[in-house]
Design an enzyme around this catalytic site. Structure first.
Site, PDB file in Angstrom:
ATOM      1  N   GLU A  35       3.291  -7.389  10.077  1.00  0.00           N
ATOM      2  CA  GLU A  35       3.915  -8.728  10.343  1.00  0.00           C
ATOM      3  C   GLU A  35       5.449  -8.484  11.018  1.00  0.00           C
ATOM      4  O   GLU A  35       6.191  -7.624  10.891  1.00  0.00           O
ATOM      5  CB  GLU A  35       4.301  -9.505   8.883  1.00  0.00           C
ATOM      6  N   LYS A  66      -3.125  -5.054  10.538  1.00  0.00           N
ATOM      7  CA  LYS A  66      -2.209  -5.908  10.871  1.00  0.00           C
ATOM      8  C   LYS A  66      -0.992  -5.559  10.368  1.00  0.00           C
ATOM      9  O   LYS A  66      -0.819  -5.342   9.171  1.00  0.00           O
ATOM     10  CB  LYS A  66      -3.013  -7.426  10.509  1.00  0.00           C
ATOM     11  N   GLU A 114       1.100 -18.036  12.941  1.00  0.00           N
ATOM     12  CA  GLU A 114       1.085 -18.672  11.610  1.00  0.00           C
ATOM     13  C   GLU A 114       2.133 -19.975  11.565  1.00  0.00           C
ATOM     14  O   GLU A 114       3.110 -19.737  11.815  1.00  0.00           O
ATOM     15  CB  GLU A 114       1.141 -17.818  10.425  1.00  0.00           C
ATOM     16  N   ASP A 156      -4.874  -5.570   6.096  1.00  0.00           N
ATOM     17  CA  ASP A 156      -3.738  -6.242   6.252  1.00  0.00           C
ATOM     18  C   ASP A 156      -2.535  -5.164   5.729  1.00  0.00           C
ATOM     19  O   ASP A 156      -2.757  -5.188   4.120  1.00  0.00           O
ATOM     20  CB  ASP A 156      -3.715  -7.412   5.470  1.00  0.00           C
ATOM     21  N   ASP A 175      -3.593  -9.666   2.822  1.00  0.00           N
ATOM     22  CA  ASP A 175      -2.945  -9.513   1.683  1.00  0.00           C
ATOM     23  C   ASP A 175      -2.743 -10.782   0.814  1.00  0.00           C
ATOM     24  O   ASP A 175      -2.199 -10.721  -0.316  1.00  0.00           O
ATOM     25  CB  ASP A 175      -1.674  -8.780   1.946  1.00  0.00           C
ATOM     26  N   SER A 176      -3.397 -11.825   1.467  1.00  0.00           N
ATOM     27  CA  SER A 176      -3.572 -13.058   0.978  1.00  0.00           C
ATOM     28  C   SER A 176      -4.482 -12.761  -0.642  1.00  0.00           C
ATOM     29  O   SER A 176      -4.364 -13.733  -1.612  1.00  0.00           O
ATOM     30  CB  SER A 176      -4.161 -14.205   1.609  1.00  0.00           C
TER      31      SER A 176
HETATM   32  O1  KIV Z   1      -3.165 -12.446   4.491  1.00  0.00           O
HETATM   33  C1  KIV Z   1      -3.740 -13.143   4.999  1.00  0.00           C
HETATM   34  O2  KIV Z   1      -4.880 -13.697   4.505  1.00  0.00           O
HETATM   35  C2  KIV Z   1      -3.266 -13.437   6.426  1.00  0.00           C
HETATM   36  C3  KIV Z   1      -3.682 -14.925   7.153  1.00  0.00           C
HETATM   37  C4  KIV Z   1      -3.153 -14.611   8.673  1.00  0.00           C
HETATM   38  C5  KIV Z   1      -4.868 -15.241   7.184  1.00  0.00           C
HETATM   39  O3  KIV Z   1      -2.257 -12.679   6.716  1.00  0.00           O
END
Ligand code: KIV
Length: 281
Positions: free
Chosen positions: A114, A112, A182, A83, A44-45
């Site tokens: 969080e 993924k 992280e 993500d 999500d970056s």
């Molecule tokens: O969104 C992202 O890029 C991340 C990092 C772990 C690289 O969550």
């Protein structure tokens, strides 16, 4: 051959470090896949480095699904992790499973999520049971930036490191196949990695995690709004693009672009007709 979560977990047992990168588009995914990357995270970056939002909390699931589908068309071998963006997995387990399913249908092999709360642990269990592998994410978790109160290093003492390990163990037991750590001191990340059987993937967490992940756009210098201390820059894409754009602008303005080879020409017969027509008027 296509990598799966079992292979990624085995890498830890074999002592083989896992190399992971983010990607958001077809050509980048194709190139890093051909280079041999193990995991591609459609992070999500993308909110910051592709779409120019000031925070990752602004990206939507539909935007993320477009990036995920493009990456899955480009990568043939790497494990693709989608993500899940802010609020797409936090409201209810049923909604989270439905949204995670959209990532799998778009071409991701895993998702993924969080955090390490009891809710996230339960969600990890339910997703895994549903057939959706989960990469967990602890330490600094950007989607919680407002409650954390800024981009702060996590696990800076024994007690908080132990708390992160406890959550990591629960996530591992719930079925997570790997855990991103992280922004943590290297000693804390090493301690957590040593006490887990699934691999840790570090970002700003020192060299002793079982793998490393970076944002591709940081690696190739294609984003300069901010640059984290832990990102190693291997190439200056900004300079490359501005140099090329400058040369192109100069060539257009001087008339040297396009040249004959870059243009289409008439046959000599048709050219003569045009010239005669112009002369007789
Ligand atoms: O969104 C992202 O890029 C991340 C990092 C772990 C690289 O969550």
């Amino acid at each position: 051959m296509k990598k799966n979560v079992r292979k990624i977990v085995n890498y830890k047992a074999e002592g083989r470090k896992i190399a992971a990168l983010t990607a958001y588009d077809y050509p980048s995914a194709k190139f890093i896949d051909e280079a041999g990357i193990d995991i591609i995270l459609v992070g999500d970056s993308a909110a910051n480095v592709v779409l120019g939002y000031d925070t990752t909390t602004k990206i939507t699931i539909n935007e993320m699904l477009i990036f995920t589908a493009a990456v899955s068309r480009g990568a043939k071998s790497a494990l693709i992790v989608g993500d899940m963006p802010f609020l797409t997995y936090n409201i209810s387990i049923d909604k989270a499973i439905e949204n995670a399913g959209k990532f799998i249908q778009a071409g991701a092999d895993a998702v993924k999520i969080e955090g390490g709360s009891e809710y996230i642990i339960e969600l990890t269990k339910r997703l895994t049971e549903t057939g959706i592998p989960v990469m967990a994410h602890l330490g600094f978790t950007p989607q919680y930036v407002n409650t954390i109160g800024g981009n702060r290093v996590q696990g800076k003492d024994f007690e908080t490191t132990l708390k992160i390990l406890e959550a990591a163990k629960k996530l591992e037991n719930a079925g997570a196949f790997s855990i991103v750590l992280e922004m943590m001191p290297e000693e804390s990340a090493r301690f957590i990695s040593m006490n887990l059987s699934v691999p840790t993937i570090g970002i700003g967490a020192g060299a002793d995690c079982d793998g490393q992940i970076l944002v591709l756009n940081d690696l190739i210098g294609k984003f300069d709004d901010f640059s984290p201390k832990f990102a190693r820059k291997y190439f200056d894409t900004k300079k490359m693009i501005t140099d090329v754009a400058n040369r192109y602008i100069e060539d257009v303005r001087s008339g040297s672009f396009p040249n004959n080879k870059e243009s289409f020409q008439l046959s000599s017969e048709e050219r003569c007709k045009l010239e005669n027509y112009t002369q007789t008027r």
